[in-house]
Design a protein around this motif. Structure first.
Motif, PDB file in Angstrom:
ATOM      1  N   ARG A   1     -31.016 -14.903  26.706  1.00  0.00           N
ATOM      2  CA  ARG A   1     -31.385 -14.778  28.111  1.00  0.00           C
ATOM      3  C   ARG A   1     -30.925 -15.997  28.914  1.00  0.00           C
ATOM      4  O   ARG A   1     -30.497 -15.864  30.067  1.00  0.00           O
ATOM      5  CB  ARG A   1     -32.899 -14.570  28.247  1.00  0.00           C
ATOM      6  N   PHE A   2     -30.993 -17.168  28.304  1.00  0.00           N
ATOM      7  CA  PHE A   2     -30.464 -18.363  28.960  1.00  0.00           C
ATOM      8  C   PHE A   2     -28.965 -18.209  29.204  1.00  0.00           C
ATOM      9  O   PHE A   2     -28.457 -18.542  30.281  1.00  0.00           O
ATOM     10  CB  PHE A   2     -30.725 -19.600  28.090  1.00  0.00           C
ATOM     11  N   ALA A   3     -28.258 -17.724  28.195  1.00  0.00           N
ATOM     12  CA  ALA A   3     -26.809 -17.533  28.328  1.00  0.00           C
ATOM     13  C   ALA A   3     -26.494 -16.520  29.420  1.00  0.00           C
ATOM     14  O   ALA A   3     -25.529 -16.686  30.179  1.00  0.00           O
ATOM     15  CB  ALA A   3     -26.221 -17.075  26.996  1.00  0.00           C
ATOM     16  N   ALA A   4     -27.314 -15.477  29.518  1.00  0.00           N
ATOM     17  CA  ALA A   4     -27.099 -14.455  30.542  1.00  0.00           C
ATOM     18  C   ALA A   4     -27.285 -15.039  31.938  1.00  0.00           C
ATOM     19  O   ALA A   4     -26.494 -14.761  32.849  1.00  0.00           O
ATOM     20  CB  ALA A   4     -28.060 -13.289  30.325  1.00  0.00           C
ATOM     21  N   GLU A   5     -28.320 -15.858  32.134  1.00  0.00           N
ATOM     22  CA  GLU A   5     -28.543 -16.472  33.444  1.00  0.00           C
ATOM     23  C   GLU A   5     -27.408 -17.429  33.801  1.00  0.00           C
ATOM     24  O   GLU A   5     -26.969 -17.483  34.956  1.00  0.00           O
ATOM     25  CB  GLU A   5     -29.878 -17.227  33.459  1.00  0.00           C
ATOM     26  N   ALA A   6     -26.929 -18.171  32.820  1.00  0.00           N
ATOM     27  CA  ALA A   6     -25.825 -19.103  33.066  1.00  0.00           C
ATOM     28  C   ALA A   6     -24.562 -18.349  33.473  1.00  0.00           C
ATOM     29  O   ALA A   6     -23.921 -18.676  34.479  1.00  0.00           O
ATOM     30  CB  ALA A   6     -25.561 -19.950  31.820  1.00  0.00           C
ATOM     31  N   ALA A   7     -24.214 -17.324  32.700  1.00  0.00           N
ATOM     32  CA  ALA A   7     -23.000 -16.561  32.978  1.00  0.00           C
ATOM     33  C   ALA A   7     -23.094 -15.812  34.297  1.00  0.00           C
ATOM     34  O   ALA A   7     -22.143 -15.788  35.090  1.00  0.00           O
ATOM     35  CB  ALA A   7     -22.730 -15.580  31.835  1.00  0.00           C
ATOM     36  N   GLY A   8     -24.247 -15.212  34.562  1.00  0.00           N
ATOM     37  CA  GLY A   8     -24.418 -14.448  35.786  1.00  0.00           C
ATOM     38  C   GLY A   8     -24.348 -15.309  37.030  1.00  0.00           C
ATOM     39  O   GLY A   8     -23.710 -14.944  38.023  1.00  0.00           O
ATOM     40  N   THR A   9     -24.995 -16.483  36.986  1.00  0.00           N
ATOM     41  CA  THR A   9     -24.958 -17.388  38.134  1.00  0.00           C
ATOM     42  C   THR A   9     -23.548 -17.911  38.354  1.00  0.00           C
ATOM     43  O   THR A   9     -23.102 -18.064  39.504  1.00  0.00           O
ATOM     44  CB  THR A   9     -25.918 -18.569  37.927  1.00  0.00           C
TER      45      THR A   9
ATOM     46  N   GLY B   1     -25.815  -7.380  31.290  1.00  0.00           N
ATOM     47  CA  GLY B   1     -26.654  -6.314  30.758  1.00  0.00           C
ATOM     48  C   GLY B   1     -28.110  -6.389  31.156  1.00  0.00           C
ATOM     49  O   GLY B   1     -28.967  -5.797  30.490  1.00  0.00           O
ATOM     50  N   PHE B   2     -28.430  -7.128  32.219  1.00  0.00           N
ATOM     51  CA  PHE B   2     -29.805  -7.229  32.718  1.00  0.00           C
ATOM     52  C   PHE B   2     -30.777  -7.810  31.687  1.00  0.00           C
ATOM     53  O   PHE B   2     -31.986  -7.670  31.832  1.00  0.00           O
ATOM     54  CB  PHE B   2     -30.328  -5.857  33.168  1.00  0.00           C
ATOM     55  N   ILE B   3     -30.253  -8.464  30.635  1.00  0.00           N
ATOM     56  CA  ILE B   3     -31.153  -8.892  29.557  1.00  0.00           C
ATOM     57  C   ILE B   3     -32.099 -10.015  29.994  1.00  0.00           C
ATOM     58  O   ILE B   3     -33.160 -10.208  29.391  1.00  0.00           O
ATOM     59  CB  ILE B   3     -30.383  -9.324  28.294  1.00  0.00           C
ATOM     60  N   SER B   4     -31.721 -10.762  31.038  1.00  0.00           N
ATOM     61  CA  SER B   4     -32.601 -11.827  31.536  1.00  0.00           C
ATOM     62  C   SER B   4     -33.341 -11.400  32.792  1.00  0.00           C
ATOM     63  O   SER B   4     -34.091 -12.186  33.369  1.00  0.00           O
ATOM     64  CB  SER B   4     -31.770 -13.084  31.843  1.00  0.00           C
ATOM     65  N   GLY B   5     -33.109 -10.172  33.219  1.00  0.00           N
ATOM     66  CA  GLY B   5     -33.669  -9.712  34.475  1.00  0.00           C
ATOM     67  C   GLY B   5     -32.705  -9.860  35.626  1.00  0.00           C
ATOM     68  O   GLY B   5     -32.999  -9.439  36.747  1.00  0.00           O
ATOM     69  N   GLY B   6     -31.525 -10.457  35.365  1.00  0.00           N
ATOM     70  CA  GLY B   6     -30.508 -10.599  36.402  1.00  0.00           C
ATOM     71  C   GLY B   6     -30.981 -11.388  37.608  1.00  0.00           C
ATOM     72  O   GLY B   6     -30.808 -10.968  38.743  1.00  0.00           O
TER      73      GLY B   6
ATOM     74  N   GLY C   1     -37.784  -5.218  38.992  1.00  0.00           N
ATOM     75  CA  GLY C   1     -38.322  -5.408  37.649  1.00  0.00           C
ATOM     76  C   GLY C   1     -39.246  -4.292  37.221  1.00  0.00           C
ATOM     77  O   GLY C   1     -39.542  -4.149  36.029  1.00  0.00           O
ATOM     78  N   GLU C   2     -39.707  -3.504  38.184  1.00  0.00           N
ATOM     79  CA  GLU C   2     -40.578  -2.376  37.858  1.00  0.00           C
ATOM     80  C   GLU C   2     -39.782  -1.140  37.454  1.00  0.00           C
ATOM     81  O   GLU C   2     -40.355  -0.185  36.943  1.00  0.00           O
ATOM     82  CB  GLU C   2     -41.468  -2.032  39.063  1.00  0.00           C
ATOM     83  N   TYR C   3     -38.464  -1.165  37.693  1.00  0.00           N
ATOM     84  CA  TYR C   3     -37.620  -0.016  37.344  1.00  0.00           C
ATOM     85  C   TYR C   3     -37.183  -0.135  35.887  1.00  0.00           C
ATOM     86  O   TYR C   3     -36.011  -0.366  35.581  1.00  0.00           O
ATOM     87  CB  TYR C   3     -36.390   0.052  38.245  1.00  0.00           C
ATOM     88  N   LYS C   4     -38.109   0.020  34.988  1.00  0.00           N
ATOM     89  CA  LYS C   4     -37.844  -0.215  33.575  1.00  0.00           C
ATOM     90  C   LYS C   4     -36.780   0.718  33.012  1.00  0.00           C
ATOM     91  O   LYS C   4     -35.985   0.339  32.157  1.00  0.00           O
ATOM     92  CB  LYS C   4     -39.141  -0.044  32.772  1.00  0.00           C
ATOM     93  N   GLU C   5     -36.772   1.968  33.490  1.00  0.00           N
ATOM     94  CA  GLU C   5     -35.868   2.966  32.915  1.00  0.00           C
ATOM     95  C   GLU C   5     -34.528   3.030  33.636  1.00  0.00           C
ATOM     96  O   GLU C   5     -33.633   3.743  33.191  1.00  0.00           O
ATOM     97  CB  GLU C   5     -36.543   4.340  32.940  1.00  0.00           C
ATOM     98  N   SER C   6     -34.375   2.317  34.743  1.00  0.00           N
ATOM     99  CA  SER C   6     -33.129   2.390  35.500  1.00  0.00           C
ATOM    100  C   SER C   6     -32.788   1.033  36.113  1.00  0.00           C
ATOM    101  O   SER C   6     -32.912   0.839  37.317  1.00  0.00           O
ATOM    102  CB  SER C   6     -33.236   3.451  36.601  1.00  0.00           C
TER     103      SER C   6
END
Length: 230
Positions: free
Chosen positions: A4-12, A45-50, A136-141
């Motif tokens: 998740r840390f890697a995802a936030e770094a890459a996304g930012t 992949g939204f793994i950190s919540g994007g 964050g409430e859209y768990k399925e989409s």
């Protein structure tokens, strides 16, 4: 947590790279930041919540506090997100400079005052952060939630881009302007503080509104549940 840390770094990094290319070249359209954000969300992949935004991460801390679910683990993770967002925001701006060979700064338009710029950043940061929290409430989409956040960014870019620069993100504002200051001796940090006050102020408002909205949703769900006969 490392993923998740890697995802936030890459996304930012991706988000700031896209914004900095727009600012440094002076070309492109208001679509660039929104498309960069949506690209970053899908890439990770939204793994950190994007989140990719210190104001969103700070709002997540506030939301956990109001819901009485704030733990040491949550503080460490979200605090780590914020640090990485600032670091990789600057790296994204540096990469943009390496590509185009020039910089520019984000600032309040000469035709607008500081007060107008602050209000513009607060207003649309509230909308952006609010959409991010509700997403964050859209768990399925997650794509639906990501699209909502990108749409909020696009709306803000069109509405107040000519007033405040439409940053809504402290990591992006600092990264882009810091690179400009380092490259141009004698330039100042000037309006960069606005891109802290506006987004964090908007985040505080969004946290309160989101808490109220979710309370109403939960109340409505409870009323719709079949009641057992006494």
């Amino acid at each position: 947590m490392i993923c998740r840390f890697a995802a936030e770094a890459a996304g930012t990094y991706i988000l700031t790279l896209g914004v900095a290319m727009l600012v440094y070249t002076g070309n492109g359209t208001s679509y660039w930041p929104a498309l960069s954000l949506f690209t970053a969300m899908n890439f990770t992949g939204f793994i950190s919540g994007g989140q990719f935004n210190p104001a969103v991460s700070a709002a997540a801390l506030g939301k956990n506090f109001l819901q009485r679910s704030l733990t040491i683990e949550v503080i460490i993770e979200l605090g780590g997100y914020i640090i990485l967002q600032f670091v990789f925001g600057f790296l994204g701006a540096f990469t943009s400079y390496a590509i185009v060979g020039q910089t520019n700064d984000i600032k309040i338009a000469n035709s607008s005052g500081t007060v107008e710029g602050v209000f513009a950043e607060v207003a649309f940061s509230t909308a952006l952060v609010g959409c991010a929290m509700m997403a964050g409430e859209y768990k399925e989409s997650p794509l639906l939630g990501g699209g909502a956040v990108a749409s909020a960014l696009l709306a803000g870019a069109y509405a107040v881009g000519g007033i405040s620069g439409a940053v809504f993100n402290p990591a992006v504002g600092l990264g882009v302007n810091l690179m400009h200051i380092m490259e141009n001796t004698g330039s100042s940090i000037k309006d960069t503080w606005v891109y802290f006050l506006g987004p964090f102020g908007g985040a505080a408002i969004a946290v309160c509104l989101n808490f109220i909205f979710l309370l109403q949703v939960k109340e409505d769900d409870y009323k719709q549940q079949p009641q057992e006969d006494e």
